[in-house]
Design a protein around this motif. Structure first.
Motif, PDB file in Angstrom:
ATOM      1  N   TYR B 164       0.825  -1.214   0.000  1.00 48.39           N
ATOM      2  CA  TYR B 164       0.000   0.000   0.000  1.00 48.39           C
ATOM      3  C   TYR B 164       0.862   1.267   0.000  1.00 48.39           C
ATOM      4  CZ  TYR B 164      -4.004  -2.944   1.242  1.00 48.39           C
ATOM      5  OH  TYR B 164      -4.998  -3.883   1.237  1.00 48.39           O
ATOM      6  N   LYS B 165       2.167   1.110   0.186  1.00 49.60           N
ATOM      7  CA  LYS B 165       3.010   2.294   0.373  1.00 49.60           C
ATOM      8  C   LYS B 165       3.326   2.981  -0.952  1.00 49.60           C
ATOM      9  CE  LYS B 165       5.376   3.010   4.245  1.00 49.60           C
ATOM     10  NZ  LYS B 165       6.547   3.222   5.045  1.00 49.60           N
ATOM     11  N   THR B 166       3.238   4.301  -0.936  1.00 53.65           N
ATOM     12  CA  THR B 166       3.711   5.067  -2.090  1.00 53.65           C
ATOM     13  C   THR B 166       4.535   6.246  -1.554  1.00 53.65           C
ATOM     14  OG1 THR B 166       2.171   6.885  -2.405  1.00 53.65           O
ATOM     15  CG2 THR B 166       1.371   4.691  -2.998  1.00 53.65           C
ATOM     16  N   PRO B 167       5.403   6.779  -2.379  1.00 55.21           N
ATOM     17  CA  PRO B 167       6.229   7.892  -1.910  1.00 55.21           C
ATOM     18  C   PRO B 167       5.505   9.247  -1.975  1.00 55.21           C
ATOM     19  CG  PRO B 167       6.912   7.212  -4.092  1.00 55.21           C
ATOM     20  CD  PRO B 167       5.806   6.295  -3.699  1.00 55.21           C
ATOM     21  N   TRP B 168       4.218   9.247  -2.331  1.00 57.39           N
ATOM     22  CA  TRP B 168       3.503  10.516  -2.492  1.00 57.39           C
ATOM     23  C   TRP B 168       2.773  10.907  -1.211  1.00 57.39           C
ATOM     24  CZ3 TRP B 168       4.405  13.321  -6.705  1.00 57.39           C
ATOM     25  CH2 TRP B 168       4.842  12.656  -7.853  1.00 57.39           C
ATOM     26  N   ARG B 169       2.823  12.178  -0.887  1.00 58.72           N
ATOM     27  CA  ARG B 169       1.972  12.744   0.163  1.00 58.72           C
ATOM     28  C   ARG B 169       1.808  14.212  -0.157  1.00 58.72           C
ATOM     29  NH1 ARG B 169       6.302  14.943   2.680  1.00 58.72           N
ATOM     30  NH2 ARG B 169       8.125  13.637   2.372  1.00 58.72           N
ATOM     31  N   ARG B 170       0.959  14.899   0.580  1.00 56.02           N
ATOM     32  CA  ARG B 170       0.660  16.284   0.279  1.00 56.02           C
ATOM     33  C   ARG B 170       1.951  17.100   0.269  1.00 56.02           C
ATOM     34  NH1 ARG B 170      -3.790  19.441  -0.011  1.00 56.02           N
ATOM     35  NH2 ARG B 170      -3.430  21.656   0.352  1.00 56.02           N
ATOM     36  N   GLY B 171       2.167  17.841  -0.806  1.00 62.75           N
ATOM     37  CA  GLY B 171       3.313  18.745  -0.867  1.00 62.75           C
ATOM     38  C   GLY B 171       4.491  18.235  -1.674  1.00 62.75           C
ATOM     39  N   VAL B 172       4.500  16.957  -2.016  1.00 62.55           N
ATOM     40  CA  VAL B 172       5.633  16.423  -2.782  1.00 62.55           C
ATOM     41  C   VAL B 172       5.591  16.988  -4.201  1.00 62.55           C
ATOM     42  CG1 VAL B 172       6.662  14.347  -3.761  1.00 62.55           C
ATOM     43  CG2 VAL B 172       5.762  14.309  -1.438  1.00 62.55           C
ATOM     44  N   ARG B 173       6.741  17.503  -4.657  1.00 61.85           N
ATOM     45  CA  ARG B 173       6.784  18.107  -5.985  1.00 61.85           C
ATOM     46  C   ARG B 173       6.867  17.044  -7.078  1.00 61.85           C
ATOM     47  NH1 ARG B 173      10.710  23.137  -6.852  1.00 61.85           N
ATOM     48  NH2 ARG B 173      12.245  21.748  -5.925  1.00 61.85           N
ATOM     49  N   LEU B 174       6.278  17.354  -8.243  1.00 58.50           N
ATOM     50  CA  LEU B 174       6.388  16.483  -9.407  1.00 58.50           C
ATOM     51  C   LEU B 174       7.628  16.875 -10.191  1.00 58.50           C
ATOM     52  CD1 LEU B 174       3.329  16.361  -8.623  1.00 58.50           C
ATOM     53  CD2 LEU B 174       2.846  16.060 -11.064  1.00 58.50           C
ATOM     54  N   VAL B 175       8.521  15.908 -10.448  1.00 52.74           N
ATOM     55  CA  VAL B 175       9.707  16.218 -11.245  1.00 52.74           C
ATOM     56  C   VAL B 175       9.759  15.295 -12.458  1.00 52.74           C
ATOM     57  CG1 VAL B 175      11.034  17.063  -9.283  1.00 52.74           C
ATOM     58  CG2 VAL B 175      11.160  14.641  -9.899  1.00 52.74           C
ATOM     59  N   ASP B 176      10.473  15.746 -13.487  1.00 56.75           N
ATOM     60  CA  ASP B 176      10.596  14.900 -14.672  1.00 56.75           C
ATOM     61  C   ASP B 176      11.800  13.970 -14.520  1.00 56.75           C
ATOM     62  OD1 ASP B 176      12.844  16.375 -15.152  1.00 56.75           O
ATOM     63  OD2 ASP B 176      12.034  17.476 -16.862  1.00 56.75           O
ATOM     64  N   GLU B 177      12.121  13.236 -15.594  1.00 56.93           N
ATOM     65  CA  GLU B 177      13.175  12.234 -15.510  1.00 56.93           C
ATOM     66  C   GLU B 177      14.514  12.837 -15.083  1.00 56.93           C
ATOM     67  OE1 GLU B 177      14.488   8.406 -18.181  1.00 56.93           O
ATOM     68  OE2 GLU B 177      12.652   9.505 -18.587  1.00 56.93           O
ATOM     69  N   ALA B 178      14.757  14.068 -15.532  1.00 57.31           N
ATOM     70  CA  ALA B 178      16.020  14.713 -15.197  1.00 57.31           C
ATOM     71  C   ALA B 178      15.984  15.362 -13.822  1.00 57.31           C
ATOM     72  CB  ALA B 178      16.347  15.760 -16.260  1.00 57.31           C
ATOM     73  N   GLY B 179      14.835  15.332 -13.156  1.00 51.29           N
ATOM     74  CA  GLY B 179      14.744  15.899 -11.809  1.00 51.29           C
ATOM     75  C   GLY B 179      14.251  17.334 -11.774  1.00 51.29           C
ATOM     76  N   HIS B 180      13.853  17.896 -12.933  1.00 53.64           N
ATOM     77  CA  HIS B 180      13.351  19.264 -12.948  1.00 53.64           C
ATOM     78  C   HIS B 180      11.885  19.290 -12.547  1.00 53.64           C
ATOM     79  CE1 HIS B 180      17.073  20.294 -14.791  1.00 53.64           C
ATOM     80  NE2 HIS B 180      16.815  19.609 -15.901  1.00 53.64           N
ATOM     81  N   ALA B 181      11.518  20.289 -11.757  1.00 51.82           N
ATOM     82  CA  ALA B 181      10.130  20.388 -11.302  1.00 51.82           C
ATOM     83  C   ALA B 181       9.229  20.745 -12.480  1.00 51.82           C
ATOM     84  CB  ALA B 181      10.026  21.447 -10.215  1.00 51.82           C
ATOM     85  N   PHE B 182       8.017  20.165 -12.457  1.00 50.80           N
ATOM     86  CA  PHE B 182       7.024  20.505 -13.473  1.00 50.80           C
ATOM     87  C   PHE B 182       6.276  21.748 -13.043  1.00 50.80           C
ATOM     88  CE2 PHE B 182       7.229  16.083 -15.029  1.00 50.80           C
ATOM     89  CZ  PHE B 182       7.190  16.341 -16.386  1.00 50.80           C
ATOM     90  N   ARG B 183       6.135  22.717 -13.968  1.00 53.00           N
ATOM     91  CA  ARG B 183       5.268  23.854 -13.704  1.00 53.00           C
ATOM     92  C   ARG B 183       3.925  23.582 -14.387  1.00 53.00           C
ATOM     93  NH1 ARG B 183       6.997  28.684 -12.590  1.00 53.00           N
ATOM     94  NH2 ARG B 183       5.565  29.578 -14.105  1.00 53.00           N
ATOM     95  N   ALA B 184       2.878  24.118 -13.825  1.00 53.22           N
ATOM     96  CA  ALA B 184       1.551  23.907 -14.404  1.00 53.22           C
ATOM     97  C   ALA B 184       1.521  24.376 -15.858  1.00 53.22           C
ATOM     98  CB  ALA B 184       0.491  24.629 -13.587  1.00 53.22           C
ATOM     99  N   ASP B 185       2.256  25.463 -16.147  1.00 49.27           N
ATOM    100  CA  ASP B 185       2.254  26.010 -17.512  1.00 49.27           C
ATOM    101  C   ASP B 185       2.938  25.073 -18.508  1.00 49.27           C
ATOM    102  OD1 ASP B 185       1.231  28.065 -16.150  1.00 49.27           O
ATOM    103  OD2 ASP B 185       3.032  29.338 -16.237  1.00 49.27           O
ATOM    104  N   ASP B 186       3.827  24.164 -17.992  1.00 46.00           N
ATOM    105  CA  ASP B 186       4.529  23.246 -18.901  1.00 46.00           C
ATOM    106  C   ASP B 186       3.585  22.218 -19.504  1.00 46.00           C
ATOM    107  OD1 ASP B 186       6.858  24.446 -18.146  1.00 46.00           O
ATOM    108  OD2 ASP B 186       7.381  22.936 -16.634  1.00 46.00           O
ATOM    109  N   ILE B 187       2.492  21.940 -18.816  1.00 45.07           N
ATOM    110  CA  ILE B 187       1.635  20.812 -19.203  1.00 45.07           C
ATOM    111  C   ILE B 187       0.699  21.253 -20.323  1.00 45.07           C
ATOM    112  CG2 ILE B 187       0.017  19.071 -18.377  1.00 45.07           C
ATOM    113  CD1 ILE B 187       2.743  18.986 -16.988  1.00 45.07           C
TER     114      ILE B 187
END
Lengths: 447, 327
Positions: B164-187
């Motif tokens: 049942y364990k996942t590494p996600w919880r409130r506040g965890v940032r979404l990053v791409d393969e290279a580790g860069h954070a995703f901005r809402a405008d990127d999507i």
């Protein structure tokens, strides 16, 4: 010279009488009796090419960066297992030839076993006193499927990983114990601990080959001790086996077949590309590719997994049977259960507990042949359904429409096949009776 | 004397006459006429096999030869093919093909009886046979269980809570393969992005997610999930709930007239999940919707998880729906 060798052996083993008997062991002749031998010689090829591959392959999931000469993979993060297989394929001289020959040999091995099984089934060769031989053969088929699956799972390329994810999910889906078994086998949630790779390796190159080799020895010992079956002929009957002796008649023929198998496998290994793993890339859990197909002998399972409609068996919020169970585990379990139970079921239904050294022609047992054709039609249709995505690419047939069609056809066509086959068998038998009568009448002197 | 001499002479002559008869025992293999043409063919085939065999080391050593795999395979294959042909010509033309007969083996009732008797008589002294057999079987079973016990060390067989364990919880940032954070405008619309939780192990089923953007008007999320898709940006687990493959296809929709809804499709068994409607299964074998990850856009415009998934991630198991994922 020959006398010297023979005396040497006899003095030290007392084996001359046995050898003399072995050289005059009788082999009845029919092309379909060679299918098992094709499987045997493919196994020998698998062992020989497999040993070569172990000398280069590294069964390790340790992460490395590729710095070889294949540019598309340069700098990519991958496991040592995958890197060493790319190395075998692109840098070891003759490595790709041996690897591809090994892979083709596995495909031919399973194919030969299955065609051999069909021959045994449809001629009733599984009947007493050879039912034990048949069970051992079936067991070897199960192990061969598992061995093949482990073989291409070891490489840790993209397709390996996808196959393992499916295997893990199917194990997980087994009611009640599935999740526990999966945690045990994978050493934790997928993709599992690092030692999972070395465990697969030891099972693939050591445990299963030894078990299969032992079963082959047992299988052949049983065949030899009860002698080969044969078709009815003027001289052959239930009590007497007729054919050529091992030596000199059969030995060069069998040797010729062994070399022919080696020839075909090497030609395929050299000329027909199979599983070019450097093109697939390494596996990561977030990667998958479209149009992936497993080795042919797992096609029936992918077909079954795809055909099952979307439901989990649940009571309220409690999941009892996850969907993947039906196609991935229930289907093959049922098929093998039927095959394992067949000899005793047939004995019970027909009340025929006698010894059978003579083979039936398929028409001689219309019900067995009809039911067998229905069973294998069912499996074959599921297998074809596994290629529906390819048919979409090739012919543009809607995938979803195909799946719906197959969901109906896999139940309808086997029933049709059952009745058509039974009718054909009966008509063939009736035709023979007419023929015999005609000959009798013609032979009568005209008064 | 004369008689004796004659007798001796007859004996000697007789011996001489008989000798060749005695020296030639009855043949075991029937004889047949030689076939020099067949011998020539076999010689030729052996010669060809030799040439192909010699070709292998030559090809191997001569780097100037391109396509080593193909030529080596050809050389090996032809060498064996010629050998095979030679064997078959020998079998068909140069040795005698005889038909011999043998009796099929029968059963041995006397031995069977003797075996039974042996076992029976050996057990004569036991007075409580059944009890002893039962006790022996009990010991055997216990020992069998004891022997498989060490196998439990292979993996955490009784611990399924980690599933049942996942590494996600409130506040965890979404990053791409290279580790860069995703901005809402990127999507952007009509494509999908693979994202991972920042600073977490990626090779686990709970980690990778698929991020897509729909027009907010197209969303048909259940009311409990209002606010899970800021600006129409949705995130789902990338691991199929059917058989654990990565969901690598996005039907955006590609075939608008027949398949109007945008959907995520697993390439292994083509389970198809409705993106607009909380990952419900549209087609294919999956028995459970794709777990959705609630998103939020932080003040810097970057995408973060607003909690954990809507359901357990990855392939299903006995009792998977009992509770949701844990961080």
């Amino acid at each position: 010279m020959i006398r010297g060798v023979v005396r040497f052996i006899d003095e030290r083993s007392g084996g001359a009488p046995f050898l003399r008997k072995a050289l005059r062991y009788v082999f009845p002749d029919h092309w379909s009796f060679l299918l098992g031998e094709v499987a045997l010689y493919s196994f020998v090829m698998l062992v020989l090419t497999g040993i070569y591959l172990t000398l280069f392959f590294k069964p390790s999931l340790a992460s490395v960066h590729y710095h070889g000469e294949y540019l598309p993979l340069r700098g990519r993060e991958m496991s040592e297992a995958y890197q060493s297989t790319v190395h075998i394929s692109l840098n070891v001289k003759a490595g790709l030839l041996i690897r591809q020959t090994h892979h083709w040999a596995a495909d031919v091995f399973v194919a030969a076993i299955i065609v051999h099984l069909l021959r045994i089934f449809f001629t009733g060769a599984f009947r007493k006193p050879r039912d034990l031989t048949y069970y051992i053969g079936l067991l070897m088929l199960v192990l061969a499927l598992l061995e093949g699956y482990l073989g291409y799972s070891l490489v840790d390329d993209l397709l390996s990983g996808m196959g393992l994810a499916i295997g893990y999910s199917v194990l997980m889906s087994i009611p009640f114990v599935g999740a526990n078994l999966a945690q045990l086998v994978w050493n934790g949630p997928f993709p599992g601990g690092n030692d999972f790779e070395s465990r697969m390796y030891v099972v693939h190159v050591f445990v299963l080959p030894i078990v299969i080799a032992t079963l082959i020895a047992l299988h052949l010992t049983l065949v030899a001790s009860r002698h080969h079956t044969q078709f009815l002929s003027r001289r052959a009957n239930e009590r007497k086996v007729v054919g050529m002796p091992t030596f000199p008649g059969y030995a060069p023929r069998s040797l010729g077949l062994a070399f022919a198998v080696a020839a075909v496998l090497f030609l395929m290994g050299g000329l027909i590309q199979i599983n070019p793993i450097w093109q697939w890339g390494p596996y990561h859990i977030a990667d998958a590719t479209n149009g992936a197909q497993p080795d042919w002998y797992l096609g029936w399972l992918i077909g079954a997994l795809r055909l099952v409609p979307n439901f989990d068996v649940t009571i309220g919020n409690y999941t009892l049977v996850p969907n993947a169970f039906w196609g991935g585990a229930g289907f093959p379990l049922f098929v093998f259960l039927v095959l394992f139970l067949w000899p005793s079921l047939e004995r019970r239904v027909t009340g025929d507990y006698a010894f059978h050294n003579l083979l039936d022609r398929p028409r001689d047992a219309p019900w067995r042949t009809a039911l067998g054709v229905a069973l294998f039609t069912w499996i074959f249709l599921v297998f074809v359904a596994g290629a529906a995505d390819r048919m979409f690419v090739l012919f543009g047939l809607s995938y979803e429409a195909q799946v719906w069609a197959f969901r109906v056809l896999v139940w309808v066509l086997p029933v049709v096949a059952l009745f058509v086959t039974k009718r054909i068998c009966e008509e063939l038998l009736r035709g023979e009776v007419v023929e015999v009568r005609r000959k009798l009448v013609e032979a009568e002197p005209v008064v | 004397m004369k008689r004796w001499l004659i007798a001796l002479g007859v004996l000697v002559v007789g011996r001489f006459r008989r000798r060749p008869l005695l020296d030639e025992p009855e043949r075991l293999v029937p004889s047949a006429a030689p076939d020099r043409r067949a011998e020539n063919i076999v010689l030729l085939l052996f010669g060809a096999a030799t040439l192909c065999g010699v070709a292998v080391p030559v090809i191997y050593a001569w780097d100037a030869i391109p396509n080593q795999t193909q030529f080596l395979g050809l050389a090996f294959g032809l060498a064996f093919a010629f050998l095979s042909a030679a064997c078959i010509v020998i079998a068909k033309r140069l040795i005698v093909t005889e038909d011999i007969e043998e009796e099929y083996g029968l059963t041995h009732p006397e031995d069977e009886e003797a075996l039974e008797q042996l076992v029976d008589e050996s057990g004569d002294r036991f007075t409580r046979k059944r009890l002893l057999i039962l006790a022996g079987a009990g010991a055997g079973t216990a020992l069998g269980a004891a022997l498989v016990t060490p196998a439990a060390s292979l993996g955490p067989v009784f611990d399924t809570s980690t599933l049942y364990k996942t590494p996600w919880r409130r506040g965890v940032r979404l990053v791409d393969e290279a580790g860069h954070a995703f901005r809402a405008d990127d999507i952007e619309e009509e494509t999908f992005y693979t994202a991972y939780p920042e600073h977490a192990e990626r090779e686990q089923m709970g980690a990778p997610i698929v991020v897509v953007r729909l027009k907010p008007a197209e969303l048909r999320l259940p009311s409990a999930r209002s606010g899970w898709a800021p600006e129409g940006i949705l995130a789902y687990s990338k691991i199929c709930t059917h058989a654990g493959c990565a969901i690598a296809l996005y039907r955006k929709p590609t075939f608008a007239p027949v398949e109007p809804r945008p959907a995520l499709v697993c390439p292994c068994h083509y389970s198809t999940f409705d993106v607009a409607n909380g990952g419900e299964v549209l087609f294919g074998p999956a028995g459970r919707p794709l777990p959705q990850l609630p998103l939020l856009v932080d003040p810097a415009g970057q995408l973060r998880a607003a909690g954990n998934f809507s359901g357990a991630v990855g392939p299903s198991w006995w009792g998977v729906r009992r509770h949701g994922p844990r961080s």
